[in-house]
Scaffold this motif. Structure first.
Motif, short mmCIF file in Angstrom:
data_model
loop_
_atom_site.label_atom_id
_atom_site.label_comp_id
_atom_site.label_asym_id
_atom_site.label_seq_id
_atom_site.Cartn_x
_atom_site.Cartn_y
_atom_site.Cartn_z
N TYR A 119 0.81 -1.22 0.00
CA TYR A 119 0.00 0.00 0.00
C TYR A 119 0.85 1.27 0.00
O TYR A 119 0.31 2.36 0.07
N SER A 120 2.15 1.15 -0.08
CA SER A 120 3.02 2.31 -0.14
C SER A 120 2.88 2.98 -1.50
O SER A 120 2.67 2.32 -2.51
N SER A 121 3.04 4.29 -1.52
CA SER A 121 2.94 5.00 -2.80
C SER A 121 4.16 4.68 -3.66
O SER A 121 5.20 4.23 -3.16
N LEU A 122 4.04 4.92 -4.94
CA LEU A 122 5.15 4.67 -5.87
C LEU A 122 5.82 5.98 -6.26
O LEU A 122 6.44 6.09 -7.31
N GLU A 123 5.72 6.98 -5.38
CA GLU A 123 6.37 8.26 -5.64
C GLU A 123 7.87 8.10 -5.45
O GLU A 123 8.35 7.61 -4.44
N LEU A 124 8.64 8.51 -6.45
CA LEU A 124 10.10 8.44 -6.39
C LEU A 124 10.63 9.80 -5.96
O LEU A 124 10.32 10.82 -6.58
N ARG A 125 11.41 9.82 -4.86
CA ARG A 125 11.98 11.06 -4.34
C ARG A 125 13.49 10.90 -4.25
O ARG A 125 13.99 9.83 -3.92
N PHE A 160 14.22 7.32 -2.64
CA PHE A 160 13.16 6.62 -1.93
C PHE A 160 12.03 6.33 -2.90
O PHE A 160 11.64 7.19 -3.69
N LEU A 161 11.50 5.12 -2.84
CA LEU A 161 10.30 4.75 -3.58
C LEU A 161 9.21 4.61 -2.53
O LEU A 161 9.20 3.65 -1.76
N GLY A 162 8.34 5.59 -2.47
CA GLY A 162 7.37 5.65 -1.38
C GLY A 162 8.10 5.98 -0.10
O GLY A 162 8.84 6.96 -0.02
#
Length: 124
Positions: free
Chosen positions: A32-38, A61-63
């Motif tokens: 359920y973690s987001s797939l936002e790449l930071r 970070f991925l999520g």
């Protein structure tokens, strides 16, 4: 990844043997973690007293989970902390493009732009 050799295949087999032996160790990644790449980037200006070269450090970070990180000495001698940070951001951006391509090939699409964070206000 474009010119694999026998040495690479041997390394892959070694990694797979290692993973087989550590099947019950690991990190838990939530579905359920987001797939936002930071990305986070930093540099220390003239950190090596011998040759006055700066070091670059970045992590992705991925999520909520750490995906990759790197720390290495810059190839050029920066004349200011701004220049050192610019080189660090350039290296991070290069890695960011490659990582986005790799994730897309694995079927993981990152929604939207990749956030890139830097702690130097004048560089921003």
């Amino acid at each position: 990844m474009s010119a694999l050799r026998t040495l690479h295949y041997t390394a892959l087999l070694r990694i797979l043997r290692y993973l087989k032996g550590t099947m019950f160790h690991g990190l838990h990644y939530s579905a359920y973690s987001s797939l936002e790449l930071r990305a986070f980037s930093d540099a220390d200006w003239a950190g090596d007293p011998a040759d006055r070269r700066s070091a670059t450090g970045f992590c992705f970070f991925l999520g909520n989970y750490l995906l990759t990180w790197c720390s290495k000495k810059q190839s050029l001698t920066a004349r200011s902390s701004n220049e050192a940070e610019y080189h660090a951001l350039a290296n991070t951006t290069h890695e960011r493009l490659w990582l986005r391509w790799l994730l897309a090939n694995m079927g993981v699409s990152s929604p939207g732009a990749i956030s890139l964070y830097c702690d130097n206000q004048s560089t921003i």
